[in-house]
Design a protein around this motif. Structure first.
Motif, PDB file in Angstrom:
ATOM      1  N   VAL A   5       7.992  -5.913  20.226  1.00 32.04           N
ATOM      2  CA  VAL A   5       8.330  -4.578  19.736  1.00 32.04           C
ATOM      3  C   VAL A   5       8.243  -4.524  18.209  1.00 32.04           C
ATOM      4  O   VAL A   5       7.731  -3.565  17.631  1.00 32.04           O
ATOM      5  N   VAL A   6       8.725  -5.563  17.527  1.00 29.49           N
ATOM      6  CA  VAL A   6       8.674  -5.601  16.062  1.00 29.49           C
ATOM      7  C   VAL A   6       7.217  -5.631  15.583  1.00 29.49           C
ATOM      8  O   VAL A   6       6.852  -4.942  14.615  1.00 29.49           O
ATOM      9  N   MET A   7       6.363  -6.407  16.259  1.00 30.48           N
ATOM     10  CA  MET A   7       4.954  -6.468  15.880  1.00 30.48           C
ATOM     11  C   MET A   7       4.278  -5.103  16.050  1.00 30.48           C
ATOM     12  O   MET A   7       3.511  -4.653  15.191  1.00 30.48           O
ATOM     13  N   VAL A   8       4.579  -4.433  17.172  1.00 31.75           N
ATOM     14  CA  VAL A   8       4.010  -3.095  17.403  1.00 31.75           C
ATOM     15  C   VAL A   8       4.505  -2.118  16.348  1.00 31.75           C
ATOM     16  O   VAL A   8       3.742  -1.296  15.823  1.00 31.75           O
ATOM     17  N   LEU A   9       5.785  -2.219  16.015  1.00 33.02           N
ATOM     18  CA  LEU A   9       6.371  -1.331  15.001  1.00 33.02           C
ATOM     19  C   LEU A   9       5.670  -1.506  13.653  1.00 33.02           C
ATOM     20  O   LEU A   9       5.280  -0.519  13.002  1.00 33.02           O
ATOM     21  N   TRP A  10       5.477  -2.760  13.228  1.00 32.80           N
ATOM     22  CA  TRP A  10       4.795  -3.011  11.952  1.00 32.80           C
ATOM     23  C   TRP A  10       3.338  -2.557  11.999  1.00 32.80           C
ATOM     24  O   TRP A  10       2.810  -2.006  11.029  1.00 32.80           O
ATOM     25  N   GLY A  11       2.678  -2.784  13.146  1.00 32.45           N
ATOM     26  CA  GLY A  11       1.292  -2.355  13.281  1.00 32.45           C
ATOM     27  C   GLY A  11       1.145  -0.844  13.148  1.00 32.45           C
ATOM     28  O   GLY A  11       0.254  -0.354  12.450  1.00 32.45           O
ATOM     29  N   LEU A  12       2.040  -0.093  13.816  1.00 31.01           N
ATOM     30  CA  LEU A  12       1.992   1.370  13.721  1.00 31.01           C
ATOM     31  C   LEU A  12       2.295   1.843  12.304  1.00 31.01           C
ATOM     32  O   LEU A  12       1.661   2.777  11.803  1.00 31.01           O
ATOM     33  N   SER A  13       3.258   1.193  11.664  1.00 30.48           N
ATOM     34  CA  SER A  13       3.622   1.578  10.299  1.00 30.48           C
ATOM     35  C   SER A  13       2.450   1.378   9.347  1.00 30.48           C
ATOM     36  O   SER A  13       2.117   2.266   8.549  1.00 30.48           O
ATOM     37  N   LEU A  14       1.790   0.217   9.427  1.00 33.51           N
ATOM     38  CA  LEU A  14       0.649  -0.054   8.547  1.00 33.51           C
ATOM     39  C   LEU A  14      -0.526   0.880   8.845  1.00 33.51           C
ATOM     40  O   LEU A  14      -1.222   1.327   7.930  1.00 33.51           O
ATOM     41  N   GLN A  15      -0.730   1.186  10.130  1.00 32.08           N
ATOM     42  CA  GLN A  15      -1.818   2.092  10.502  1.00 32.08           C
ATOM     43  C   GLN A  15      -1.578   3.493   9.947  1.00 32.08           C
ATOM     44  O   GLN A  15      -2.492   4.128   9.408  1.00 32.08           O
ATOM     45  N   LEU A  16      -0.339   3.981  10.058  1.00 32.95           N
ATOM     46  CA  LEU A  16      -0.012   5.305   9.531  1.00 32.95           C
ATOM     47  C   LEU A  16      -0.160   5.343   8.009  1.00 32.95           C
ATOM     48  O   LEU A  16      -0.653   6.326   7.449  1.00 32.95           O
ATOM     49  N   GLN A  17       0.275   4.269   7.337  1.00 30.38           N
ATOM     50  CA  GLN A  17       0.118   4.217   5.876  1.00 30.38           C
ATOM     51  C   GLN A  17      -1.350   4.239   5.480  1.00 30.38           C
ATOM     52  O   GLN A  17      -1.736   4.915   4.514  1.00 30.38           O
ATOM     53  N   GLU A  18      -2.208   3.508   6.214  1.00 27.77           N
ATOM     54  CA  GLU A  18      -3.633   3.484   5.906  1.00 27.77           C
ATOM     55  C   GLU A  18      -4.266   4.851   6.160  1.00 27.77           C
ATOM     56  O   GLU A  18      -5.128   5.297   5.388  1.00 27.77           O
ATOM     57  N   GLN A  19      -3.855   5.523   7.235  1.00 28.04           N
ATOM     58  CA  GLN A  19      -4.387   6.854   7.511  1.00 28.04           C
ATOM     59  C   GLN A  19      -3.991   7.836   6.409  1.00 28.04           C
ATOM     60  O   GLN A  19      -4.818   8.642   5.959  1.00 28.04           O
ATOM     61  N   LEU A  20      -2.735   7.768   5.968  1.00 30.82           N
ATOM     62  CA  LEU A  20      -2.278   8.636   4.889  1.00 30.82           C
ATOM     63  C   LEU A  20      -3.038   8.345   3.596  1.00 30.82           C
ATOM     64  O   LEU A  20      -3.453   9.264   2.882  1.00 30.82           O
ATOM     65  N   ARG A  21      -3.253   7.064   3.308  1.00 31.21           N
ATOM     66  CA  ARG A  21      -4.010   6.668   2.108  1.00 31.21           C
ATOM     67  C   ARG A  21      -5.428   7.231   2.140  1.00 31.21           C
ATOM     68  O   ARG A  21      -5.927   7.778   1.155  1.00 31.21           O
ATOM     69  N   GLU A  22      -6.072   7.110   3.301  1.00 35.92           N
ATOM     70  CA  GLU A  22      -7.448   7.591   3.417  1.00 35.92           C
ATOM     71  C   GLU A  22      -7.524   9.114   3.281  1.00 35.92           C
ATOM     72  O   GLU A  22      -8.457   9.651   2.680  1.00 35.92           O
ATOM     73  N   GLN A  23      -6.535   9.821   3.835  1.00 32.98           N
ATOM     74  CA  GLN A  23      -6.509  11.280   3.703  1.00 32.98           C
ATOM     75  C   GLN A  23      -6.369  11.689   2.242  1.00 32.98           C
ATOM     76  O   GLN A  23      -7.030  12.623   1.779  1.00 32.98           O
ATOM     77  N   VAL A  24      -5.507  10.995   1.509  1.00 34.17           N
ATOM     78  CA  VAL A  24      -5.315  11.303   0.087  1.00 34.17           C
ATOM     79  C   VAL A  24      -6.604  11.044  -0.690  1.00 34.17           C
ATOM     80  O   VAL A  24      -7.006  11.842  -1.544  1.00 34.17           O
ATOM     81  N   LEU A  25      -7.291   9.945  -0.384  1.00 35.52           N
ATOM     82  CA  LEU A  25      -8.539   9.626  -1.079  1.00 35.52           C
ATOM     83  C   LEU A  25      -9.631  10.638  -0.758  1.00 35.52           C
ATOM     84  O   LEU A  25     -10.406  11.033  -1.642  1.00 35.52           O
ATOM     85  N   MET A  26      -9.683  11.091   0.484  1.00 37.78           N
ATOM     86  CA  MET A  26     -10.688  12.087   0.859  1.00 37.78           C
ATOM     87  C   MET A  26     -10.445  13.409   0.141  1.00 37.78           C
ATOM     88  O   MET A  26     -11.380  14.058  -0.341  1.00 37.78           O
ATOM     89  N   ARG A  27      -9.180  13.812   0.043  1.00 38.75           N
ATOM     90  CA  ARG A  27      -8.859  15.044  -0.689  1.00 38.75           C
ATOM     91  C   ARG A  27      -9.211  14.894  -2.168  1.00 38.75           C
ATOM     92  O   ARG A  27      -9.677  15.839  -2.805  1.00 38.75           O
ATOM     93  N   ALA A  28      -8.983  13.693  -2.710  1.00 35.07           N
ATOM     94  CA  ALA A  28      -9.310  13.457  -4.115  1.00 35.07           C
ATOM     95  C   ALA A  28     -10.823  13.518  -4.337  1.00 35.07           C
ATOM     96  O   ALA A  28     -11.281  14.011  -5.375  1.00 35.07           O
ATOM     97  N   GLU A  29     -11.600  13.014  -3.390  1.00 32.38           N
ATOM     98  CA  GLU A  29     -13.057  13.119  -3.500  1.00 32.38           C
ATOM     99  C   GLU A  29     -13.494  14.577  -3.553  1.00 32.38           C
ATOM    100  O   GLU A  29     -14.349  14.958  -4.362  1.00 32.38           O
ATOM    101  N   MET A  30     -12.896  15.397  -2.678  1.00 27.63           N
ATOM    102  CA  MET A  30     -13.232  16.822  -2.677  1.00 27.63           C
ATOM    103  C   MET A  30     -12.846  17.458  -4.007  1.00 27.63           C
ATOM    104  O   MET A  30     -13.591  18.270  -4.565  1.00 27.63           O
ATOM    105  N   ARG A  31     -11.683  17.078  -4.546  1.00 20.08           N
ATOM    106  CA  ARG A  31     -11.238  17.647  -5.816  1.00 20.08           C
ATOM    107  C   ARG A  31     -12.156  17.221  -6.962  1.00 20.08           C
ATOM    108  O   ARG A  31     -12.464  18.021  -7.853  1.00 20.08           O
TER     109      ARG A  31
END
Length: 308
Positions: A5-31
């Motif tokens: 459960v702890v491994m799954v929790l960390w995996g989901l947390s890192l995946q969500l952080q990476e998705q958020l990072r990529e969204q911010v970078l994509m918006r910055a590219e558009m800007r």
């Protein structure tokens, strides 16, 4: 089970952080692409002013010199202060016959690529790559138009533009200290650069840049480390229709992601606390199960004794 459960929790947390990072970078590219479009409009406006000045000056050349000097003063005064270093008039052979600095005529510029481009028989605005002025030694961009007499090439009219002025103009758009705004000649040379402009003079961008690979492309974006300083940036670019020069805006990746750092730290802290809580619960359940097992073992031993 707790470890899983702890491994799954960390995996989901890192995946969500990476998705958020990529969204911010994509918006910055558009800007960055939108900012490049806006700066391209400003640079085009400056070039239009220079072209109007050249047309006025060219119309007066060949008449009374005092009249030409009056028009010259009017044109240079109307332009933004510091934009133009000086005016030069070149004859058909490439020799400077007049300049607004008052320097003696006779400087030869016939070997310059921009002058040779003006000799090709097309009445158009030509923007040179940065050159060292042979009159005052400054890095300048020559903006010129050909002069014709009865349809025959008779020389060129040049307004010599300060690269430092253009660098300051581009720098007004920068949002952070590491953001970059550049103006690139169609052949890849830096015309001006908001950061370290002097060190960029004489340098070219790599040929694999999207706007260099496809000269017909009008705009786009990409991610790359800076050519001069190696800083990772998100680039947007826009090509100027009149000259083919390219305005490039690079937003520093570190500056774009800086607001996410606090969110990332909170997410890591929350995930750590939740993982510790799960581990504690797992340990507590394991402790209870161990006690229960020991209790069962004691009961079994007691029953065994009674039977004996």
């Amino acid at each position: 089970f707790t470890a899983l459960v702890v491994m799954v929790l960390w995996g989901l947390s890192l995946q969500l952080q990476e998705q958020l990072r990529e969204q911010v970078l994509m918006r910055a590219e558009m800007r960055s692409q939108q900012l490049a479009d806006a700066m391209a409009g400003q640079v085009s406006a400056q070039l239009s002013l220079l072209d109007l000045g050249l047309l006025d000056l060219r119309a007066e050349w060949g008449g009374p010199l005092d009249r030409f000097v009056v028009v010259q003063q009017r044109v240079l005064t109307a332009l933004p202060g510091g934009l133009v270093s000086h005016l030069t008039v070149v004859d058909a052979g490439g020799t400077v016959v007049y300049n607004s600095l008052g320097s003696p005529p006779g400087t030869f510029v016939g070997d310059r690529p921009h002058f040779q481009a003006l000799q090709q028989g097309v009445d158009r605005l030509v923007v040179s790559e940065p050159v060292r002025s042979r009159l005052n030694g400054q890095w300048l961009i020559v903006v010129g138009r050909p002069i014709y007499r009865e349809g025959v090439f008779a020389g060129a009219m040049h307004l010599n533009v300060s690269t430092d002025y253009l660098a300051r103009l581009l720098g007004r758009l920068a949002l952070s200290d590491n953001d970059l705004v550049g103006l690139i000649h169609p052949d890849g040379h830096f015309l001006a650069r908001s950061l370290h402009n002097a060190s960029a003079m004489g340098q070219s961008v790599p040929l694999e840049r999207p706007f260099m690979r496809d000269p017909l492309a009008v705009k786009g974006s990409f991610r790359q480390d800076g050519t001069v300083d190696g800083v990772p940036r998100l680039f947007g670019w826009q090509r100027l229709s009149a000259t083919g020069a390219v305005v490039v805006v690079g937003l520093s990746e570190a500056s774009v992601l800086a607001p996410l750092e606090a969110t990332r730290r909170k997410a890591v802290l929350l995930t750590t606390l939740l993982a510790l809580a799960l581990a504690a619960i797992g340990a507590w359940i394991a402790f209870l199960l161990l006690k229960l097992e020991r209790g069962r073992d004691l009961v079994a031993r007691s029953e065994q004794r009674l039977k004996l």
